[in-house]
Each structure stands twice: as structure tokens, then as C-alpha cells.
Design a protein around this motif. Sequence first.
Motif, short mmCIF file in Angstrom:
data_model
loop_
_atom_site.label_atom_id
_atom_site.label_comp_id
_atom_site.label_asym_id
_atom_site.label_seq_id
_atom_site.Cartn_x
_atom_site.Cartn_y
_atom_site.Cartn_z
N TYR A 92 0.86 -1.18 0.00
CA TYR A 92 0.00 0.00 0.00
C TYR A 92 0.90 1.23 0.00
N GLN A 96 2.76 4.80 -0.10
CA GLN A 96 2.46 6.12 0.44
C GLN A 96 2.15 7.08 -0.72
N GLY A 97 1.51 8.18 -0.39
CA GLY A 97 1.17 9.15 -1.42
C GLY A 97 0.15 8.63 -2.41
N ASP A 151 -3.86 7.21 6.68
CA ASP A 151 -3.53 8.35 7.53
C ASP A 151 -4.71 9.29 7.67
N GLY A 165 3.18 12.37 1.36
CA GLY A 165 3.41 10.94 1.56
C GLY A 165 2.33 10.21 2.33
N GLN A 166 1.21 10.88 2.60
CA GLN A 166 0.14 10.23 3.34
C GLN A 166 -0.63 9.24 2.46
N ARG A 167 -1.17 8.22 3.09
CA ARG A 167 -2.13 7.34 2.43
C ARG A 167 -3.52 7.86 2.78
#
Length: 307
Positions: free
Chosen positions: A21, A23-24, A51, A99-101
Motif C-alpha cells: 500500500y 504512500q502518497g 492516515d 506521503g500520506q495514504r
Amino acid sequence: MTATYAFALSAAHEAASAQHYPQGTLFVVATPIGNLADISLRALHVLALADAIACEDTRHTQALLRAYGIDKAPAQLLAVHQHNEAQAAHLVVERLQQGQRIAYASDAGTPAISDPGARLVAAVRAAGLAVVPLPGASSITAALSVAGIVTPGAQDSGFVFAGFLPAKAAEREAAVQGLAGEPRAVVLLEAPHRIEALARALAVLGKRPVTVARELTKQFEEIATVDAADLPQWFMNGPQRTRGEFVLVLHSAVVAAESGSEQRILRLLLSELPLKTAVRLAADITGASRNVLYDAALALKKDESGG
């Protein structure tokens, strides 16, 4: 959280955690349209992992998450709905670039079909960021799966998703007239306060079957197929039938066993009008496929010319 959903969340992590999964990434998550058990294991894992969760209604999504035992702080829920989607998409893009999911979930079903989400996805893609679909529940495909639209004599395969027809009577009636010439199945959505008006508008389609799917996957789910002409009476026969959310499938137009009337209408129109105009009007009058009528018109012209 019930013991059943505690087990489901544990199973979700066991089954899906080994997958990647990145990031970003924006994860577009289908959620149940009524029955909470219709959530996928991967959806549960991603909703817990994310996130932040962008959602159509933060209160609705928070309640859904709590039902599955997923805890998210209020600050982790971002409101992205039809009224602010374009603006809110910028915030989502900024978080993804950090860079958050982020998961996106509409109130029910698959986002970006009839629900919000399409503008968000477009903005994320335009920024060069990844979007990953997590397929699942959809009222559209659920209704199609039980409508039985592949019927003997159907002119064309496939279906058209028309969504909600116009609310104003004149515009709705004009839209229905347009659907009369559509040989493929047509999927419609409607709210309870307008369902009877839609039924009256569709009644002009006569014997063309319509499958009504009401409250899909919920306790009072009801699915019935009736002729369009009988739709208003069907709703009148049970007061509860106007309650809930609706998907209607207008079945494929069916070729009559005897095409003599179509041939006669086409021949009469050809005697007065250009070929393409005659074919278009014949299709509107008979409900027959334009392609079929066009081929028939060419044959008639050829016979008349002795070719």
C-alpha cells in the motif's frame, strides 16, 4: 464492536496486510449500500491503515468505522462532498504529496459513479499521483445482476447508466421519450419523494419491462419486474413501496416476433423522407434498433431500384 466484526477486522489484517500500500496514494474504497457485512477485507484493512479518510459525510463515515472497530480521530476525517469537492481536492493532493495514504469513501457504494469522487480522482491524477480502486458494493451492479436483462430477442447487449432523470416534469418526460429509442437496458436511480412521478413518466413505454430494486441489501429489500405501463399501480398497491432508495432497470428493447408493422412504417416513411430521417423516426415509433432499421431501409431501397 460486535465479536463478528472484531473477527472480520482481524481477518482483514491477516489477509491483506502482506500486500503493498504505497504512500502518497489515494485509495477509492467501496462501502456497503446497506448491509454492513458487504465490506471487503481489503477495504477494512485500508480504512484502518489510512492516515486520513476523505468522505462524503464525516458523521456517516465515523459511524461506519466504529461499527467495524476502526478508530480515527476527527482530524483524520476530511469532508469531500459535491459542494466542496473541487476545493477539498487541493487539500487531499497536498497531503498525498506529503506521503500520506488517504482513503476516499462516499456514503454508500462505489464512489464517483453517482456519488462524489470523480473530481477528486481527476485532481489527484492531474497531480501525477497514484489512485488505487478497492472494488465492492454498488447498487447499480447489484440491480443489474438480478434484473435478467439478457432476454430472447433483445436487439442489443449492454446497458446505459442514466442515473437520476430531471426533477422537472417536462424535462423528465422528454428524457423518457429519449430512452424510448434506446435499445439497450437503462439503469436509473431515484429518491422516494420522486419515485411515483418517475413511474408515471415511464408508463408511456407500455410493455417494456422494468425491474424495480428497492432498499437493496437492507431488511426490507424488494425486487420486482413489471411492465412500464403497470408501474404506477405497482407502487399504489403497497404504501411501503415508495419508501427507501431505488434503482430501476429499464430492460432491453425486444424485437417483435413479427416485424411486418416495422417494415410497413419504414416503407411509408421512406416514401416521404430521406433515408436517415425515416430510419430515425421509425426507431422512435417502434423502439426497434436503428442499425437493424437502417439495414432494412437499404434493402428496401435496393428492391425498389431493381438492384
